[in-house]
Design an enzyme around this catalytic site. Structure first.
Site, PDB file in Angstrom:
ATOM      1  N   THR A 259      77.865  26.586  56.221  1.00 20.95           N
ATOM      2  CA  THR A 259      76.918  27.552  55.480  1.00 20.95           C
ATOM      3  C   THR A 259      75.623  27.222  56.043  1.00 20.95           C
ATOM      4  O   THR A 259      74.416  28.192  55.959  1.00 20.95           O
ATOM      5  CB  THR A 259      76.964  27.553  54.126  1.00 20.95           C
TER       6      THR A 259
ATOM      7  N   GLU B 241      62.875  40.350  52.828  1.00 22.79           N
ATOM      8  CA  GLU B 241      64.110  39.673  52.247  1.00 22.79           C
ATOM      9  C   GLU B 241      65.209  40.721  51.877  1.00 22.79           C
ATOM     10  O   GLU B 241      66.434  40.044  51.955  1.00 22.79           O
ATOM     11  CB  GLU B 241      63.361  39.121  50.987  1.00 22.79           C
TER      12      GLU B 241
END
Ligand code: DMJ
Length: 622
Positions: free
Chosen positions: A602, A491
């Site tokens: 997006t 992440e």
């Protein structure tokens, strides 16, 4: 507006101040209390203990009409009259009867079959839906559907690429079939528990995976699946919910997904649904500055911000990225209000001072001032990068002002956030209150694609430089994958404490099927045709198959550095919307969703670049 202060006294109609209860001494309070209780006792005593009190009651409380008034006078004055007594009795009987009837009705309603109530609600909703489809919602104009350019491209010519692309389509089928089997109509599937997964980001709007996956199904030519998804949407997709949603997530996934699928297929219901939802989101802009709230209750239209976001600020990435969809909503509805809202956001942003030319992540919608000076390209600031690209690419002519604006931002990011590690890896750091944190998020890896797009439109002396930066970011993000046991990236990864492109904190070691690294490979492939990007993409496919694929679909993993990484049991809707779509396009020809006709939102939903001749009447006026 500040709330009025509470005064320690009240002002009488004559203007004199009288003491409020809080100003009495204890003994005075006690005396007052005694007098008050004595009065109450007297009243109750009169009603319940004096003879014939029922007549008093009926006389005082139940005679209201003019004709009754005369009788009432008599009743009080001649309490022994049998006629009047009988009359009072019959009135009381009538009241008792009405009361019992009302009780019975209430009981009946409560005992109604839940099924029946459900049906009544459904009938109501169907009626609303029909009205919308018939245009009774204020009359959507007819929009001529133009055949999309490059919705389906040429077949790749070499066998290897064809096979890889077919494999990615098979992955999509596996993800879709399992969602359909175990969680149809819910938001996402839990591939281990084999049941639906609800996300509070969407309130109780259902079907996130269906809407998010729609355009991928179309692009991959999975027409049966596309058809069943569209049918579900026509019959079941319902926005009349009493729940709070994330405006950003609902916009990028639901509005973006519906718009994109409409542009690809021409299915009218998708256009109408997108506009219906867009209208539901409009109250989010009801703030003193017009900067929208992050959270909105779709029924009441009441908005607020995430409590953790810098003293009630709105988040730049979230409101910045509404731009593209809202311009398209005006284009397709003929209603200017969508475009007006986002153009106002742009105006507010333009007026503000930018520290070092950068946009902080938080902006207060009441004061119109920046919140904490945290600046980053991923997470809270990330999608705004998309906004800058989109704002620039939205119009065919790519106006000079927008171009200058876009390149100023790219320049500022380069000067203040981009750094090179000792080992020669270029990364984008985060800026927190004046200090650089040498950490790059997976989300920030989309910036490779952003710089590649920038290179495409840059003045000739800058093209090479932007493309170099894009390639370096792509390499760094690939390294973050390559330095793990699973070959999937964490992440967030760090460049301090003696490490480079490695996560050092346990809570940053997970991978949740995110797309950003593959997204950058796809852009880099399109612009350079350098074979390494397809090679890296294929490595990711193999890793996904080995570590994330399960019988019930695909799951995120908890630790990318462990050979037995553990699963999080969620197949995110963006895996179908973005990760698999970008992989498929990486192994497709360039004329499949060509960049000179489409811009990705997006959530990887491609929307056509609006051409002057396509603009609707209303859009021309905004
Ligand atoms: C997606 O929903 C979107 O890409 C969003 O902008 C960021 N997070 C996920 C994917 O990682």
């Amino acid at each position: 507006m500040p709330a009025p202060s509470v005064l320690p006294f009240t002002v009488t109609p004559t203007g004199r101040k009288s003491a409020s209860p809080s100003t009495f001494r204890l003994t005075e309070k006690f005396v007052l209390l005694l007098v008050f209780s004595a009065f109450i006792t007297l009243c109750f005593g009169a009603i319940f203990f004096l003879p014939d009190s029922s007549r008093l009651l009926s006389g005082v409380f139940f005679h209201s009409s003019a004709s009754d008034g005369a009788e009432a006078k008599g009743a009080v004055g001649s309490s022994s009259s049998g006629v009047i007594e009988g009359d009072v009795e019959s009135r009381l009987a009538k009241i008792r009867e009405d009361h019992a009837k009302a009780l019975q009705e209430a009981k009946d309603t409560l005992q109604k079959q839940p099924e029946k109530i459900k049906n009544e609600i459904k009938e109501e909703k169907d009626k609303v839906r029909e009205d919308i489809l018939r245009g009774k919602d204020g009359g959507l104009p007819e929009v001529a559907f133009n055949k999309p350019f490059g919705a389906v491209g040429r077949e790749p010519t070499d066998k290897d690429t064809l096979e890889k692309r077919a494999k990615i389509k098979e992955m999509m089928k596996h993800a879709w079939d399992n969602y359909k089997h175990y969680a149809w109509g819910m938001n996402e599937v839990k591939p281990i528990s084999k049941r639906g997964h609800a996300s509070n980001l969407f309130g109780n709007i259902q079907g996130a995976t269906i809407v998010d996956a729609l355009d991928t199904l179309y692009i991959m030519e999975m027409h049966d699946e596309f058809k069943e998804a569209t049918e579900w949407i026509a019959k079941n997709l319902d926005f009349s919910v009493n729940a709070e949603v994330s405006v950003f997530e609902v916009n990028i996934r639901f509005v973006g997904g519906l718009l994109s699928a409409y542009y690809l297929s021409g299915e009218e219901v998708l256009r109408k649904k997108a506009i219906e939802l867009g209208q539901k989101l409009l109250p989010a802009f009801n703030t003193p500055t017009g900067i929208p709230w992050a959270l909105l209750n779709l029924k009441s239209g009441v908005g607020r911000n995430w409590p953790w976001a810098s003293g009630g600020s709105s988040i730049l990435a979230e409101f910045g990225t509404l731009h593209l969809e809202f311009m398209h909503l005006s284009h397709l509805s003929g209603k200017p209000e969508f475009a007006e809202k986002v153009m106002n956001v742009r105006k507010v942003l333009n007026r503000l001072d930018k520290p070092q030319g950068l946009y902080p992540n938080y902006l207060n919608p009441n004061s119109g001032q920046w919140g904490q000076h945290h600046i980053g390209v991923g997470g809270a600031g990330g999608s705004t990068g998309d906004f800058f690209v989109q704002a620039w690419m939205l119009a065919e002519n790519r106006s000079t002002t927008r171009k200058t604006f876009f390149f100023l931002v790219l320049q500022a990011i380069e000067s203040h956030l981009i750094r090179k590690s000792n080992g020669g890896l270029t990364y984008i750091a985060e800026w927190k209150g004046g200090l650089l944190e040498h950490k790059m998020g997976h989300l920030t890896c989309f910036a490779g694609g952003m710089y590649a797009l920038g290179a495409d439109g840059a003045d000739s002396d800058k093209t090479g430089h932007h493309m170099e930066l894009a390639a370096e970011i792509a390499r760094t993000c690939h390294e973050s994958y390559d330095r793990t046991a699973t070959k999937l990236g964490p992440e967030a990864f760090r460049f301090d404490g003696g490490v480079e492109a490695i996560a050092t904190r346990q809570n940053e070691k997970y991978y949740i099927l995110r797309p950003e690294v593959i997204e950058t490979y796809m852009y880099m492939w399109r612009y350079t045709h350098d074979a390494k990007y397809r090679k890296w993409g294929w490595e990711a496919v193999q890793a996904l198959e080995q570590y994330c694929r399960l019988d019930g679909g695909y799951s995120g993993i908890k630790d990318v550095y462990a050979s037995r990484p553990g699963h999080d049991d969620v197949q995110q809707s963006f895996f179908l919307a973005e990760t698999l779509k970008y992989l498929y396009l990486l192994f497709s020809e360039d004329d499949h969703i060509p960049f000179d006709h489409w811009v990705f939102n997006t959530e990887a939903h491609p929307l056509p670049i609006i051409r002057k001749e396509d603009a609707t009447l209303k859009e021309k006026s905004v």
